[in-house]
Design a protein around this motif. Structure first.
Motif, PDB file in Angstrom:
ATOM      1  N   MET A   1       0.856  -1.198   0.000  1.00 47.13           N
ATOM      2  CA  MET A   1       0.000   0.000   0.000  1.00 47.13           C
ATOM      3  C   MET A   1       0.887   1.242   0.000  1.00 47.13           C
ATOM      4  SD  MET A   1      -3.220   1.081   0.241  1.00 47.13           S
ATOM      5  CE  MET A   1      -4.245  -0.106   1.086  1.00 47.13           C
ATOM      6  N   ILE A   3       0.777   5.624   0.128  1.00 45.83           N
ATOM      7  CA  ILE A   3      -0.029   6.819   0.403  1.00 45.83           C
ATOM      8  C   ILE A   3       0.611   7.991  -0.339  1.00 45.83           C
ATOM      9  CG2 ILE A   3      -0.889   8.405   2.171  1.00 45.83           C
ATOM     10  CD1 ILE A   3      -0.622   6.172   4.230  1.00 45.83           C
ATOM     11  N   CYS A  45      -5.345   0.875   7.449  1.00 49.39           N
ATOM     12  CA  CYS A  45      -4.972  -0.059   6.380  1.00 49.39           C
ATOM     13  C   CYS A  45      -4.718  -1.452   6.951  1.00 49.39           C
ATOM     14  CB  CYS A  45      -3.689   0.405   5.693  1.00 49.39           C
ATOM     15  SG  CYS A  45      -3.872   1.945   4.819  1.00 49.39           S
ATOM     16  N   LYS A 103      -1.982  -0.872  -4.795  1.00 45.93           N
ATOM     17  CA  LYS A 103      -3.025  -0.191  -4.017  1.00 45.93           C
ATOM     18  C   LYS A 103      -2.511   1.165  -3.531  1.00 45.93           C
ATOM     19  CE  LYS A 103      -5.051  -4.556  -2.523  1.00 45.93           C
ATOM     20  NZ  LYS A 103      -5.208  -5.517  -1.436  1.00 45.93           N
ATOM     21  N   ILE A 105      -3.570   5.045  -1.624  1.00 47.25           N
ATOM     22  CA  ILE A 105      -4.467   6.003  -0.969  1.00 47.25           C
ATOM     23  C   ILE A 105      -3.948   7.397  -1.291  1.00 47.25           C
ATOM     24  CG2 ILE A 105      -5.209   6.948   1.264  1.00 47.25           C
ATOM     25  CD1 ILE A 105      -5.038   4.020   2.292  1.00 47.25           C
ATOM     26  N   ILE A 119     -10.193   0.077   5.755  1.00 46.38           N
ATOM     27  CA  ILE A 119     -10.408   0.217   4.314  1.00 46.38           C
ATOM     28  C   ILE A 119     -10.757  -1.150   3.726  1.00 46.38           C
ATOM     29  CG2 ILE A 119      -9.210   0.720   2.138  1.00 46.38           C
ATOM     30  CD1 ILE A 119      -7.685   2.883   3.810  1.00 46.38           C
ATOM     31  N   GLU A 121     -10.286  -3.201   1.054  1.00 50.58           N
ATOM     32  CA  GLU A 121      -9.327  -3.170  -0.063  1.00 50.58           C
ATOM     33  C   GLU A 121      -9.790  -3.981  -1.261  1.00 50.58           C
ATOM     34  OE1 GLU A 121      -5.528  -4.072   1.715  1.00 50.58           O
ATOM     35  OE2 GLU A 121      -5.769  -2.475   3.176  1.00 50.58           O
ATOM     36  N   TYR A 169      -8.972   9.241  -0.705  1.00 53.06           N
ATOM     37  CA  TYR A 169      -9.437   8.297  -1.729  1.00 53.06           C
ATOM     38  C   TYR A 169      -8.612   7.011  -1.649  1.00 53.06           C
ATOM     39  CZ  TYR A 169     -10.675  12.868  -3.795  1.00 53.06           C
ATOM     40  OH  TYR A 169     -11.138  14.144  -3.998  1.00 53.06           O
ATOM     41  N   TYR A 170      -9.250   5.883  -1.931  1.00 52.01           N
ATOM     42  CA  TYR A 170      -8.523   4.614  -2.058  1.00 52.01           C
ATOM     43  C   TYR A 170      -8.735   4.083  -3.475  1.00 52.01           C
ATOM     44  CZ  TYR A 170      -7.853  -0.434  -2.070  1.00 52.01           C
ATOM     45  OH  TYR A 170      -7.472  -1.711  -2.410  1.00 52.01           O
ATOM     46  N   LYS A 172      -7.742   0.664  -5.891  1.00 53.84           N
ATOM     47  CA  LYS A 172      -7.190  -0.693  -5.895  1.00 53.84           C
ATOM     48  C   LYS A 172      -6.062  -0.827  -6.915  1.00 53.84           C
ATOM     49  CE  LYS A 172      -9.053  -5.401  -6.180  1.00 53.84           C
ATOM     50  NZ  LYS A 172     -10.317  -6.091  -6.501  1.00 53.84           N
TER      51      LYS A 172
END
Length: 334
Positions: A1, A3, A45, A103, A105, A119, A121, A169-170, A172
């Motif tokens: 993940m 950010i 997360c 992924k 964010i 989240i 995911e 915002y997330y 994928k």
């Protein structure tokens, strides 16, 4: 993940406080706004955050070091990317294109939130929203009967929805987002002169990406002085019970009314401090009453009555003010 934190804006609504410190580094309850933000997101997360990519202007080496240290404290690698001109939200995210993989964010750094969520995911994308009274200054979303997002509208002047996009915002699939952002730039698709993330979201949705709203319990804006002082109050509220007065604080005939954050080597003499006050390290408060305010490092107050105020680094104040917004290194005698 990964950010991505776009924070290159000058913070004009926060002047004079942003003349020497970028807005996301203004401290709230003893920690920079951006540090609270990435801490809260990391906590939500399931997957380990391996990179925090900051998109900044020319903030100088000291700020860059500070941002990388924040990422490292959270067990992630900090990377620095530059946005040299303000060309909109889509352009800002694309400035960190090396982080647009897997992924992702995206979190704009002038907002804090309070929420107990993890989240999901497995979703294509999640867009965090908050119901607000006057949505005209924000992007908003419309939902269908199943709770999926059907429309993104930037600053609607007529009422369309009261679900405001809060700036988190997330996604994928980071590579897919990167292609859609690049498409806006390649085809010069702008809204109000800027490349907007909402246009890319609209295109992705049209191609079958299914976005869902994420809800927060409370959204804390740090857009101007009053909002930031209010955010400081709410964050101190959440921390209630945690020890937030440094052991090195020297108190002489003074009272601290919690909750407060008081940093290292602060001297309080014949004063009442609190509730809802944050005071940075090496400050000195004498014969003063301070409530609901943020004082940065090295501030000197004498014979002052301060409420709903922000006072910048190394400012010196010898008077009886009511509400203030005073910049770094100011000096005033009354």
């Amino acid at each position: 993940m990964k950010i991505i934190v776009p924070m290159a804006g000058m913070g004009k609504r926060m002047r004079p406080h942003t003349l020497t410190v970028p807005k996301p580094l203004i401290p709230v309850a003893g920690k920079p706004i951006v540090e609270w933000l990435v801490e809260d997101i990391t906590r939500t997360c399931k997957e380990k955050v391996d990179e925090i990519a900051y998109v900044i202007g020319d903030f100088g080496a000291e700020v860059e070091k500070q941002l990388i240290a924040i990422a490292e404290r959270l067990g992630a690698r900090g990377t620095i990317h530059y946005q040299d001109e303000p060309l909109g939200t889509a352009h800002a995210i694309l400035c960190a294109q090396s982080a647009l993989q897997g992924k992702v964010i995206v979190a704009f750094a002038d907002t804090l939130f309070r929420a107990e969520f993890t989240i999901d995911e497995s979703r294509d994308g999640v867009i965090w929203v908050n119901r607000i009274d006057d949505p005209r200054m924000f992007g908003v979303v419309k939902l269908d009967g199943e709770g999926f997002i059907t429309d993104f509208v930037e600053k609607p002047q007529e009422f369309i929805s009261d679900l405001a996009i809060i700036g988190i915002y997330y996604f994928k699939d980071g590579e897919y987002l990167r292609k859609e952002l690049q498409f806006l730039l390649d085809n010069d698709i702008r809204e109000k002169g800027e490349y907007q993330l909402t246009n890319a979201l609209e295109n992705m949705k049209r191609k079958g990406t299914r976005f869902v709203p994420g809800k927060v319990e409370e959204w804390l804006d740090c857009g101007n002085k009053d909002a930031t002082v209010h955010t400081n109050k709410r964050v101190l509220d959440y921390q209630a019970g945690a020890a937030t007065v440094a052991a090195s604080v020297k108190q002489e005939h003074s009272v601290i009314i919690p909750p407060c954050f008081i940093g290292e080597n602060v001297v309080l003499k014949n004063s009442v401090v609190g509730p809802f006050v944050s005071i940075g390290a090496n400050s000195r408060i004498e014969s003063s009453v301070v409530s609901n305010s943020i004082l940065q490092t090295g501030v000197t107050l004498k014979h002052a009555n301060v409420d709903n105020s922000m006072i910048g680094h190394s400012a010196q104040l010898h008077l009886r003010p009511e509400q203030l917004s005073i910049s770094d290194y100011s000096t005033s005698h009354h």
